[in-house]
Scaffold this active site. Structure first.
Site, PDB file in Angstrom:
ATOM      1  N   GLU A  44     -11.355  -1.422   4.523  1.00  0.00           N
ATOM      2  CA  GLU A  44      -9.952  -1.312   4.103  1.00  0.00           C
ATOM      3  C   GLU A  44      -9.917  -0.823   2.662  1.00  0.00           C
ATOM      4  O   GLU A  44     -10.562  -1.402   1.783  1.00  0.00           O
ATOM      5  CB  GLU A  44      -9.221  -2.647   4.203  1.00  0.00           C
ATOM      6  CG  GLU A  44      -7.741  -2.533   3.799  1.00  0.00           C
ATOM      7  CD  GLU A  44      -7.005  -3.867   3.747  1.00  0.00           C
ATOM      8  OE1 GLU A  44      -5.764  -3.832   3.634  1.00  0.00           O
ATOM      9  OE2 GLU A  44      -7.663  -4.927   3.807  1.00  0.00           O
ATOM     10  N   ASP A  96     -12.667   2.282  -7.221  1.00  0.00           N
ATOM     11  CA  ASP A  96     -11.649   3.201  -6.731  1.00  0.00           C
ATOM     12  C   ASP A  96     -12.098   3.702  -5.366  1.00  0.00           C
ATOM     13  O   ASP A  96     -13.156   4.311  -5.242  1.00  0.00           O
ATOM     14  CB  ASP A  96     -11.496   4.368  -7.710  1.00  0.00           C
ATOM     15  CG  ASP A  96     -10.354   5.299  -7.351  1.00  0.00           C
ATOM     16  OD1 ASP A  96      -9.811   5.194  -6.225  1.00  0.00           O
ATOM     17  OD2 ASP A  96     -10.001   6.156  -8.183  1.00  0.00           O
ATOM     18  N   ASP A 118       0.040   3.892  -1.765  1.00  0.00           N
ATOM     19  CA  ASP A 118       1.041   4.461  -2.660  1.00  0.00           C
ATOM     20  C   ASP A 118       1.581   5.752  -2.054  1.00  0.00           C
ATOM     21  O   ASP A 118       0.813   6.663  -1.740  1.00  0.00           O
ATOM     22  CB  ASP A 118       0.387   4.767  -4.017  1.00  0.00           C
ATOM     23  CG  ASP A 118       1.402   5.101  -5.107  1.00  0.00           C
ATOM     24  OD1 ASP A 118       2.456   5.695  -4.782  1.00  0.00           O
ATOM     25  OD2 ASP A 118       1.124   4.785  -6.278  1.00  0.00           O
ATOM     26  N   LYS A 122       6.756  12.267  -5.148  1.00  0.00           N
ATOM     27  CA  LYS A 122       7.031  13.581  -5.707  1.00  0.00           C
ATOM     28  C   LYS A 122       6.100  14.629  -5.100  1.00  0.00           C
ATOM     29  O   LYS A 122       4.901  14.401  -4.944  1.00  0.00           O
ATOM     30  CB  LYS A 122       6.875  13.555  -7.230  1.00  0.00           C
ATOM     31  CG  LYS A 122       7.913  12.681  -7.922  1.00  0.00           C
ATOM     32  CD  LYS A 122       7.759  12.723  -9.431  1.00  0.00           C
ATOM     33  CE  LYS A 122       8.820  11.842 -10.108  1.00  0.00           C
ATOM     34  NZ  LYS A 122       8.686  11.841 -11.577  1.00  0.00           N
ATOM     35  N   GLU A 193       0.147  -8.863   3.040  1.00  0.00           N
ATOM     36  CA  GLU A 193       1.168  -9.586   2.278  1.00  0.00           C
ATOM     37  C   GLU A 193       2.421  -8.730   2.113  1.00  0.00           C
ATOM     38  O   GLU A 193       3.559  -9.212   2.266  1.00  0.00           O
ATOM     39  CB  GLU A 193       0.636  -9.964   0.887  1.00  0.00           C
ATOM     40  CG  GLU A 193      -0.531 -10.924   0.898  1.00  0.00           C
ATOM     41  CD  GLU A 193      -1.881 -10.212   0.877  1.00  0.00           C
ATOM     42  OE1 GLU A 193      -2.882 -10.872   0.607  1.00  0.00           O
ATOM     43  OE2 GLU A 193      -1.932  -8.994   1.135  1.00  0.00           O
TER      44      GLU A 193
END
Length: 216
Positions: A44, A96, A118, A122, A193
């Site tokens: 994940e 990362d 995320d 844009k 969550e």
């Protein structure tokens, strides 16, 4: 969203190096050695506080799970839950997760989870979306030939973008749910969550897909 720094996090991570990796490049091709049993590996990217991956590991003891998170204070909270759970088939990775091909060997992963990434709404930031073609290239390298990507989001724009991105990349769709929680696809669904908190505000979208090993 700004994450409040936890002063205890760094030392806690250091004290539990048996459960969390902070230099993952050294594990490339050797992730099975972090677990007591050699089993399929599922990953994940962006685990948040760890609810999803820990529950997945609890329900699936025959699978080894790796949870990647870049924010120290967040992964430290997940680590606390993992310590309490005493599950042998979960390891956390503080890094990362964008460039997984630097963390895993070719074909080392059986399944990849992207939960509520995320959306980078844009247009000029489209390349940063974890379902963009440049990331799919990385995923294809580390997934087994029959490996799957599972993606969930509450952002319709990101979901539509991801459908197009996967399709244009030549991927094959195994599942597509436009309202997961009100469908048969919700059976056995393990929530994050974020999912628990925001699902009341609108539908949750989900897709599962794999790379076509025999493209025309």
């Amino acid at each position: 969203m700004r994450v409040r720094k936890k002063p205890w996090a760094a030392q806690y991570i250091k004290d539990h190096s048996d459960l969390i990796v902070t230099e993952p490049e050294s594990q490339l091709g050797h992730w099975q050695e972090r677990f007591p049993s050699r089993q399929p590996i599922q990953v994940e990217i962006g685990i948040g506080k760890g609810q999803f991956i820990i529950e997945m590991a609890r329900q699936n003891p025959e699978i080894n799970f790796l949870g990647i998170e870049i924010q120290e204070s967040v992964i430290a909270t997940a680590l606390r839950k993992l310590v309490e759970s005493e599950l042998p088939n979960v390891q956390l990775v503080e890094t990362d997760g964008a460039f997984v091909d630097t963390l895993f060997a070719e074909g080392e992963i059986d399944k990849l989870y992207l939960n509520f990434s995320d959306p980078w709404p844009k247009k000029r930031h489209a390349k940063r979306r974890l379902t963009s073609p440049n990331f799919l290239t990385h995923y294809q390298k580390v997934l087994k030939e029959d490996g799957r990507i599972q993606f969930k989001t509450d952002n319709r724009g990101l979901f539509e973008y991801s459908l197009t991105s996967f399709n244009n990349f030549g991927m094959v769709f195994d599942e597509v749910w436009l309202d997961l929680h009100n469908s048969e696809g919700n059976e056995g669904n393990v929530q994050t969550e974020y999912e628990e908190k925001f699902s009341a505000k609108g539908p949750i979208y989900k897709l599962v897909a794999h790379f076509d090993s025999n493209p025309a």
